[in-house]
Design an enzyme around this catalytic site. Structure first.
Site, PDB file in Angstrom:
ATOM      1  N   PHE A 133       0.853  -1.190   0.000  1.00 52.57           N
ATOM      2  CA  PHE A 133       0.000   0.000   0.000  1.00 52.57           C
ATOM      3  C   PHE A 133       0.895   1.249   0.000  1.00 52.57           C
ATOM      4  O   PHE A 133       1.925   1.278   0.675  1.00 52.57           O
ATOM      5  CB  PHE A 133      -0.875  -0.048   1.256  1.00 52.57           C
ATOM      6  CG  PHE A 133      -1.960   0.988   1.291  1.00 52.57           C
ATOM      7  CD1 PHE A 133      -3.179   0.767   0.665  1.00 52.57           C
ATOM      8  CD2 PHE A 133      -1.764   2.191   1.958  1.00 52.57           C
ATOM      9  CE1 PHE A 133      -4.184   1.730   0.704  1.00 52.57           C
ATOM     10  CE2 PHE A 133      -2.763   3.151   1.995  1.00 52.57           C
ATOM     11  CZ  PHE A 133      -3.975   2.917   1.367  1.00 52.57           C
ATOM     12  N   ASP A 205       1.623  -5.504   8.310  1.00 50.77           N
ATOM     13  CA  ASP A 205       0.490  -4.581   8.226  1.00 50.77           C
ATOM     14  C   ASP A 205      -0.770  -5.425   8.042  1.00 50.77           C
ATOM     15  O   ASP A 205      -0.965  -6.047   6.986  1.00 50.77           O
ATOM     16  CB  ASP A 205       0.685  -3.611   7.056  1.00 50.77           C
ATOM     17  CG  ASP A 205      -0.417  -2.559   7.029  1.00 50.77           C
ATOM     18  OD1 ASP A 205      -1.562  -2.895   7.396  1.00 50.77           O
ATOM     19  OD2 ASP A 205      -0.132  -1.414   6.643  1.00 50.77           O
ATOM     20  N   TYR A 230     -10.892   0.715  10.715  1.00 49.91           N
ATOM     21  CA  TYR A 230     -12.118   1.033   9.968  1.00 49.91           C
ATOM     22  C   TYR A 230     -12.424   0.082   8.826  1.00 49.91           C
ATOM     23  O   TYR A 230     -13.400   0.291   8.112  1.00 49.91           O
ATOM     24  CB  TYR A 230     -12.059   2.473   9.447  1.00 49.91           C
ATOM     25  CG  TYR A 230     -10.804   2.801   8.653  1.00 49.91           C
ATOM     26  CD1 TYR A 230     -10.687   2.410   7.332  1.00 49.91           C
ATOM     27  CD2 TYR A 230      -9.742   3.487   9.242  1.00 49.91           C
ATOM     28  CE1 TYR A 230      -9.542   2.689   6.614  1.00 49.91           C
ATOM     29  CE2 TYR A 230      -8.596   3.769   8.526  1.00 49.91           C
ATOM     30  CZ  TYR A 230      -8.501   3.367   7.211  1.00 49.91           C
ATOM     31  OH  TYR A 230      -7.367   3.633   6.495  1.00 49.91           O
ATOM     32  N   LYS A 231     -11.602  -0.934   8.597  1.00 41.07           N
ATOM     33  CA  LYS A 231     -11.898  -1.880   7.511  1.00 41.07           C
ATOM     34  C   LYS A 231     -12.719  -3.045   8.084  1.00 41.07           C
ATOM     35  O   LYS A 231     -13.878  -2.849   8.425  1.00 41.07           O
ATOM     36  CB  LYS A 231     -10.610  -2.302   6.813  1.00 41.07           C
ATOM     37  CG  LYS A 231     -10.014  -1.136   6.019  1.00 41.07           C
ATOM     38  CD  LYS A 231      -8.657  -1.408   5.398  1.00 41.07           C
ATOM     39  CE  LYS A 231      -8.156  -0.162   4.665  1.00 41.07           C
ATOM     40  NZ  LYS A 231      -6.737  -0.247   4.295  1.00 41.07           N
ATOM     41  N   ARG A 379     -12.847  -4.093  -7.069  1.00 40.80           N
ATOM     42  CA  ARG A 379     -12.642  -4.887  -5.845  1.00 40.80           C
ATOM     43  C   ARG A 379     -13.985  -5.180  -5.179  1.00 40.80           C
ATOM     44  O   ARG A 379     -14.808  -4.276  -5.007  1.00 40.80           O
ATOM     45  CB  ARG A 379     -11.793  -4.120  -4.827  1.00 40.80           C
ATOM     46  CG  ARG A 379     -10.354  -3.949  -5.165  1.00 40.80           C
ATOM     47  CD  ARG A 379      -9.535  -3.580  -3.933  1.00 40.80           C
ATOM     48  NE  ARG A 379     -10.200  -2.613  -3.045  1.00 40.80           N
ATOM     49  CZ  ARG A 379      -9.690  -2.180  -1.898  1.00 40.80           C
ATOM     50  NH1 ARG A 379      -8.518  -2.629  -1.493  1.00 40.80           N
ATOM     51  NH2 ARG A 379     -10.336  -1.313  -1.156  1.00 40.80           N
TER      52      ARG A 379
HETATM   53  C1  LIG Z   1      -5.960   0.885   4.399  1.00 38.29           C
HETATM   54  C2  LIG Z   1      -4.496   0.732   4.531  1.00 38.29           C
HETATM   55  C3  LIG Z   1      -3.731   1.753   5.111  1.00 38.29           C
HETATM   56  C4  LIG Z   1      -4.375   3.036   5.524  1.00 38.29           C
HETATM   57  O1  LIG Z   1      -3.558   3.905   6.234  1.00 38.29           O
HETATM   58  P1  LIG Z   1      -4.239   5.156   6.965  1.00 38.29           P
HETATM   59  O2  LIG Z   1      -3.167   5.821   7.683  1.00 38.29           O
HETATM   60  O3  LIG Z   1      -5.319   4.585   7.842  1.00 38.29           O
HETATM   61  O4  LIG Z   1      -4.871   6.002   5.919  1.00 38.29           O
HETATM   62  C5  LIG Z   1      -2.368   1.533   5.251  1.00 38.29           C
HETATM   63  N1  LIG Z   1      -1.795   0.375   4.855  1.00 38.29           N
HETATM   64  C6  LIG Z   1      -2.523  -0.627   4.290  1.00 38.29           C
HETATM   65  C7  LIG Z   1      -1.852  -1.895   3.881  1.00 38.29           C
HETATM   66  C8  LIG Z   1      -3.889  -0.471   4.103  1.00 38.29           C
HETATM   67  O5  LIG Z   1      -4.605  -1.428   3.544  1.00 38.29           O
END
Ligand SMILES: *Cc1c(COP(=O)(O)O)cnc(C)c1O
Length: 419
Positions: A133, A205, A230-231, A379
């Protein structure tokens, strides 16, 4: 004379049978999903858990409104980062006292990466996934720049070989078990073991894994982990993220943001920073109480839930959607990029189509909410706590019909946030 093929009977019957046998079906009542919406974007923003509105109302009106500053003690606000941390910890296989919640995933990642590098000061390499990400890649670069380290981008499949050659120079490997684009699942045990074999630390992560699959960070000897609230945890927009650090590292853990709430004596007003013992030293500043307590209420959706059952249903859902895709969507130009082998996929299916963005916009107008990733991936996230097989059939049928009729604007206005 033929009529247009309607609902294929075998797919319909299969969905009906699987949903009828679904022991987790009653959990859907733990979420306030709008009627007539098929929600397949809970891997980006989980829906509203039924327990949250009343809990937040109490936090705002009674705890804040009436209790005022006394609620830091009377309502357990001060301990909330570690208390909610332990609740999240139970979902990722962490014994109590190793997980803290507060701040965004990005901040927790920076903390974790920098602290990991500090724990391996004589090693010059940070290794991460080129497909990670974006925030994970940017922060690895930033930590490396500040510390004079070098980032190596190595795909997960190539990591064991890379480590066999260069592992003695590696401080930390930073990966996600689930690829956010394709939904591919990597083997945390193998990659963590490969890192440890060469004396490197493993940082995971868990954004797309926590709450979606059984995780066992303690048993796998994971060193550090982060993940968002939040996911799959459905803690609400901007819910605070978690940081896990294994017990064995606590005594030497030095975080890059040693704020006052992580001090051994936060109210002693000492001149110099002295870290608290345990995971409390990873606290930074005043926690976001409203969103932290919304997350705590949201997590009650997992009460009594067995994540191995969640995983089994999630695999049944994604398997079923892959069948739907095969039968209904491949013929109209979609290809799946999600591994068909159950052991190799997380809790989403991604399909490739050149008009991905246009189709996601049109689908939402027809009551099916999915999302897309540039340039051409649609997705579909499933969450075993509320998704049904029938939902997925509905999604596939609507997508097929929109595509066949070309009933979409091929250049829609740019849609909103796409995390
Ligand atoms: C959703 C996600 C994030 C989000 O980071 P935020 O700081 O909450 O915006 C980071 N890393 C991964 C792998 C994600 O899927």
């Amino acid at each position: 004379m033929t009529t247009a093929p309607s609902v294929p009977a075998a797919l319909y019957e299969r969905a009906a049978r699987l949903d009828a046998d679904d022991a987790l079906a009653p959990l859907r009542a733990r979420f306030l999903l709008p009627p007539d919406v098929v929600y397949l974007d809970g891997n980006s923003l989980g829906p509203l858990p039924a327990a949250v509105p009343a809990a937040l109302d109490d936090v705002v009106r009674r705890q804040w409104g009436t209790g005022l500053i006394g609620s830091w003690n009377a309502d357990g606000w001060w301990e909330a980062p570690l208390r909610v941390g332990d609740t999240v910890g139970a979902l990722i296989g962490a014994a109590p006292g190793q997980t803290v919640v507060g701040d965004s995933t990005s901040v927790q990642l920076f903390t974790a990466l920098d602290a990991a590098a500090e724990l391996r000061p004589d090693r010059p390499l940070l290794v991460t996934d080129p497909g990670h990400f974006p925030t994970d890649r940017y922060l690895a670069d930033a930590v490396a720049r500040r510390r004079g380290l070098e980032v190596r981008r190595v795909p997960p499949a190539a990591l064991p070989r890379f480590l066999a050659a260069e592992g003695h120079r590696v401080a930390v490997v930073s990966y996600a078990p689930v690829d956010f684009r394709t939904g591919e699942l990597y083997d945390m045990r193998t990659l963590t073991g490969a890192a440890h074999d060469v004396g490197a630390l493993a940082l995971w992560d868990l954004c797309h894994a926590a709450g979606a699959l059984p995780l066992d960070v303690d048993a796998l000897d994971v060193d550090l982990a982060v993940g968002c609230g939040y996911k799959f945890l459905s803690g609400g927009p901007g819910a605070p993220a978690f940081l896990y650090v294994a017990h064995r590292h606590h005594a030497s853990l030095r975080t890059p943001l040693p704020g006052w709430t992580g001090h051994a004596d936060p109210f002693g007003l000492a001149d110099e920073y002295a870290p608290a013992s345990g995971i409390a030293r990873a606290r930074i500043g005043t926690p976001p109480i409203l969103s932290l307590l919304a997350l705590e209420a949201a997590l009650t959706a997992f009460d009594g839930v067995d994540l191995t059952q969640v995983r089994a249903k999630s695999l049944s859902l994604t398997d079923y959607f892959l069948r739907c895709a095969d039968e209904l969507l491949t013929p109209v130009g979609f290809t799946s990029v999600t591994p068909a082998e159950p052991g190799r996929r997380g809790s989403q299916v991604s399909l490739r189509h050149p008009h991905a963005r246009a189709l996601v916009v049109a689908l939402a107008e027809h009551g099916v909410i999915a999302d897309m990733r540039v340039p051409d991936l649609l997705r579909f996230g499933v969450n075993a706590l509320y998704t049904s097989h029938r939902d997925l059939l509905t999604a596939a049928l609507r997508l097929r019909d929109l595509t066949r009729r070309a009933a979409y604007d091929p250049a829609p206005p740019t849609v909103g946030p796409v995390t």
